[in-house]
Design an enzyme around this catalytic site. Structure first.
Site, PDB file in Angstrom:
ATOM      1  N   TYR A  27       0.833  -1.204   0.000  1.00 49.75           N
ATOM      2  CA  TYR A  27       0.000   0.000   0.000  1.00 49.75           C
ATOM      3  C   TYR A  27       0.877   1.268   0.000  1.00 49.75           C
ATOM      4  O   TYR A  27       0.476   2.309  -0.509  1.00 49.75           O
ATOM      5  CB  TYR A  27      -0.979  -0.032   1.178  1.00 49.75           C
ATOM      6  CG  TYR A  27      -2.219   0.780   0.949  1.00 49.75           C
ATOM      7  CD1 TYR A  27      -3.000   0.603  -0.188  1.00 49.75           C
ATOM      8  CD2 TYR A  27      -2.625   1.760   1.863  1.00 49.75           C
ATOM      9  CE1 TYR A  27      -4.134   1.358  -0.415  1.00 49.75           C
ATOM     10  CE2 TYR A  27      -3.772   2.510   1.647  1.00 49.75           C
ATOM     11  CZ  TYR A  27      -4.517   2.305   0.519  1.00 49.75           C
ATOM     12  OH  TYR A  27      -5.646   3.064   0.300  1.00 49.75           O
ATOM     13  N   LYS A  34      -3.364   8.252   2.871  1.00 46.12           N
ATOM     14  CA  LYS A  34      -4.641   8.027   3.570  1.00 46.12           C
ATOM     15  C   LYS A  34      -4.547   8.484   5.027  1.00 46.12           C
ATOM     16  O   LYS A  34      -5.531   8.959   5.593  1.00 46.12           O
ATOM     17  CB  LYS A  34      -5.054   6.551   3.507  1.00 46.12           C
ATOM     18  CG  LYS A  34      -5.466   6.054   2.124  1.00 46.12           C
ATOM     19  CD  LYS A  34      -6.675   6.762   1.564  1.00 46.12           C
ATOM     20  CE  LYS A  34      -7.248   6.028   0.355  1.00 46.12           C
ATOM     21  NZ  LYS A  34      -8.226   6.856  -0.384  1.00 46.12           N
TER      22      LYS A  34
HETATM   23  P1  NAD Z   1     -12.123   3.446  -8.843  1.00 45.95           P
HETATM   24  O1  NAD Z   1     -10.978   3.200  -9.734  1.00 45.95           O
HETATM   25  O2  NAD Z   1     -13.446   2.980  -9.271  1.00 45.95           O
HETATM   26  O3  NAD Z   1     -12.223   4.998  -8.479  1.00 45.95           O
HETATM   27  C1  NAD Z   1     -11.089   5.820  -8.343  1.00 45.95           C
HETATM   28  C2  NAD Z   1     -11.472   7.163  -8.941  1.00 45.95           C
HETATM   29  O4  NAD Z   1     -10.431   8.122  -8.734  1.00 45.95           O
HETATM   30  C3  NAD Z   1     -11.706   7.091 -10.457  1.00 45.95           C
HETATM   31  O5  NAD Z   1     -13.005   7.504 -10.759  1.00 45.95           O
HETATM   32  C4  NAD Z   1     -10.684   8.056 -11.025  1.00 45.95           C
HETATM   33  O6  NAD Z   1     -11.176   8.780 -12.131  1.00 45.95           O
HETATM   34  C5  NAD Z   1     -10.480   8.980  -9.828  1.00 45.95           C
HETATM   35  N1  NAD Z   1      -9.244   9.758  -9.961  1.00 45.95           N
HETATM   36  C6  NAD Z   1      -7.958   9.328  -9.922  1.00 45.95           C
HETATM   37  N2  NAD Z   1      -7.116  10.350 -10.167  1.00 45.95           N
HETATM   38  C7  NAD Z   1      -7.900  11.456 -10.363  1.00 45.95           C
HETATM   39  C8  NAD Z   1      -7.639  12.813 -10.669  1.00 45.95           C
HETATM   40  N3  NAD Z   1      -6.387  13.267 -10.856  1.00 45.95           N
HETATM   41  N4  NAD Z   1      -8.693  13.674 -10.783  1.00 45.95           N
HETATM   42  C9  NAD Z   1      -9.958  13.241 -10.630  1.00 45.95           C
HETATM   43  N5  NAD Z   1     -10.262  11.955 -10.343  1.00 45.95           N
HETATM   44  C10 NAD Z   1      -9.250  11.082 -10.221  1.00 45.95           C
HETATM   45  O7  NAD Z   1     -11.712   2.759  -7.440  1.00 45.95           O
HETATM   46  P2  NAD Z   1     -12.376   2.750  -5.987  1.00 45.95           P
HETATM   47  O8  NAD Z   1     -11.756   1.602  -5.304  1.00 45.95           O
HETATM   48  O9  NAD Z   1     -13.850   2.850  -6.081  1.00 45.95           O
HETATM   49  O10 NAD Z   1     -11.769   4.062  -5.325  1.00 45.95           O
HETATM   50  C11 NAD Z   1     -12.552   5.061  -4.710  1.00 45.95           C
HETATM   51  C12 NAD Z   1     -11.951   5.458  -3.364  1.00 45.95           C
HETATM   52  O11 NAD Z   1     -12.106   4.382  -2.454  1.00 45.95           O
HETATM   53  C13 NAD Z   1     -10.461   5.784  -3.399  1.00 45.95           C
HETATM   54  O12 NAD Z   1     -10.209   6.875  -2.538  1.00 45.95           O
HETATM   55  C14 NAD Z   1      -9.841   4.526  -2.834  1.00 45.95           C
HETATM   56  O13 NAD Z   1      -8.573   4.744  -2.254  1.00 45.95           O
HETATM   57  C15 NAD Z   1     -10.882   4.195  -1.792  1.00 45.95           C
HETATM   58  N6  NAD Z   1     -10.813   2.837  -1.242  1.00 45.95           N
HETATM   59  C16 NAD Z   1     -10.810   1.755  -2.074  1.00 45.95           C
HETATM   60  C17 NAD Z   1     -10.731   0.479  -1.550  1.00 45.95           C
HETATM   61  C18 NAD Z   1     -10.717  -0.728  -2.440  1.00 45.95           C
HETATM   62  O14 NAD Z   1     -10.291  -1.794  -1.992  1.00 45.95           O
HETATM   63  N7  NAD Z   1     -11.158  -0.631  -3.666  1.00 45.95           N
HETATM   64  C19 NAD Z   1     -10.681   0.302  -0.156  1.00 45.95           C
HETATM   65  C20 NAD Z   1     -10.692   1.417   0.664  1.00 45.95           C
HETATM   66  C21 NAD Z   1     -10.755   2.681   0.110  1.00 45.95           C
END
Ligand code: NAD
Length: 262
Positions: free
Chosen positions: A154, A161
């Site tokens: 990570y 985070k």
């Molecule tokens: P995802 O890939 O569906 O979404 C990530 C989003 O970030 C995308 O829509 C992308 O366009 C956007 N993004 C990245 N760089 C960008 C930029 N410069 N400007 C605007 N948008 C930008 O993946 P996800 O897992 O749904 O991620 C959403 C959130 O959830 C993130 O913050 C991620 O860290 C968090 N999260 C994910 C998990 C997991 O296991 N998937 C767990 C905990 C937290």
């Protein structure tokens, strides 16, 4: 339609496709009666976001890349023109590189970019949202347990985070007097586009599934359900919180002795 979000309007940043956590939250808000607006990052995602928004009668504000402040201003200008005020905002945006190997090898360039996109962008959108939340409001962001404890691969995201979770507390303190609440959901691992960049992600999913108290992984719908609480008036007395939606994984101190080898 439960009516819980009837009359509320909000903006959702971070839908990439129908597996996005942001989309799970959008579906839950829509089912509860909210009106939603979306942004997309670039033309490739525009093609994904537009049909999804159409499915639930949502507004598409335009391209927003948080590394370009002018594009943040542009989508908030559209929001102001169309709706005048908003009640909630969902920030589900993250980006990091070098997500395998050692954290100690993180470059300054990767560190700065990851912090800008994964941490500062929440503050940047909170600044704009404050002006439109004239009757109070609720902001949420998405975090992960890697903010609190070392997790394999990570790396820079864990550091970003941790800073994001700290910013939730500072934003909550600043915006509380305007009845604007700021919270984070710390979600368990979910197979999304962003997660596919993390090394050994399948192993992480399996580890969580076998060890978590509930013996399962969470879905984007599970996160959506909890988001509804934070975005609605049900949580009107709650701000500055980091809430785990992870099948209870965060309570563990070590591997369960009865968990199967993976
Ligand atoms: P995802 O890939 O569906 O979404 C990530 C989003 O970030 C995308 O829509 C992308 O366009 C956007 N993004 C990245 N760089 C960008 C930029 N410069 N400007 C605007 N948008 C930008 O993946 P996800 O897992 O749904 O991620 C959403 C959130 O959830 C993130 O913050 C991620 O860290 C968090 N999260 C994910 C998990 C997991 O296991 N998937 C767990 C905990 C937290």
């Amino acid at each position: 339609n439960s009516g819980l979000m009837q009359g509320k309007r909000g903006v959702i940043l971070g839908v990439a496709n129908n597996r996005s956590i942001a989309w799970g939250i959008a579906k839950a808000c829509h089912a509860a009666g909210a009106e939603l607006a979306f942004t997309y990052q670039g033309d490739a995602l525009k093609k994904r976001v537009e049909p999804l928004a159409a499915e639930i009668g949502g507004l598409v504000l335009g391209h927003c890349d948080v590394t370009d402040a002018a594009t943040i201003d542009a989508v908030f200008a559209v929001l102001k023109e169309k709706w005048g005020k908003i009640d909630f905002l969902v920030h589900a945006i993250a980006y990091g590189e070098q997500l395998e190997g050692r954290y100690v090898d993180t470059t300054q360039e990767n560190f700065s970019k990851s912090m800008l996109i994964s941490c500062y962008s929440f503050t940047a959108v909170a600044q704009r949202a404050e002006k439109l939340m004239t009757d109070g409001g609720s902001l949420i962001t998405l975090s992960y347990y890697g903010a609190e404890k070392w997790m394999p691969h990570y790396n820079v995201m864990g550091v970003a985070k941790a800073a994001l979770e700290a910013s939730v507390r500072y934003l909550a303190a600043d915006l509380g007097e305007k009845n604007i609440r700021v919270n984070a959901i710390s979600a368990g691992p979910i197979k999304t586009l962003a997660a596919s960049g993390i090394g050994d992600f399948r192993y992480i999913l399996k580890w969580n599934e076998t060890n978590a108290p509930m013996r399962r992984n969470v879905s984007t719908e599970d996160v959506g359900g909890s988001a509804l609480y934070f975005l609605s008036d049900l949580s009107r007395g709650v701000t500055g919180e980091v809430h785990h939606v992870d099948s209870g994984y965060h309570v563990l101190g070590m591997k369960r002795p009865d968990a199967p080898d993976i």
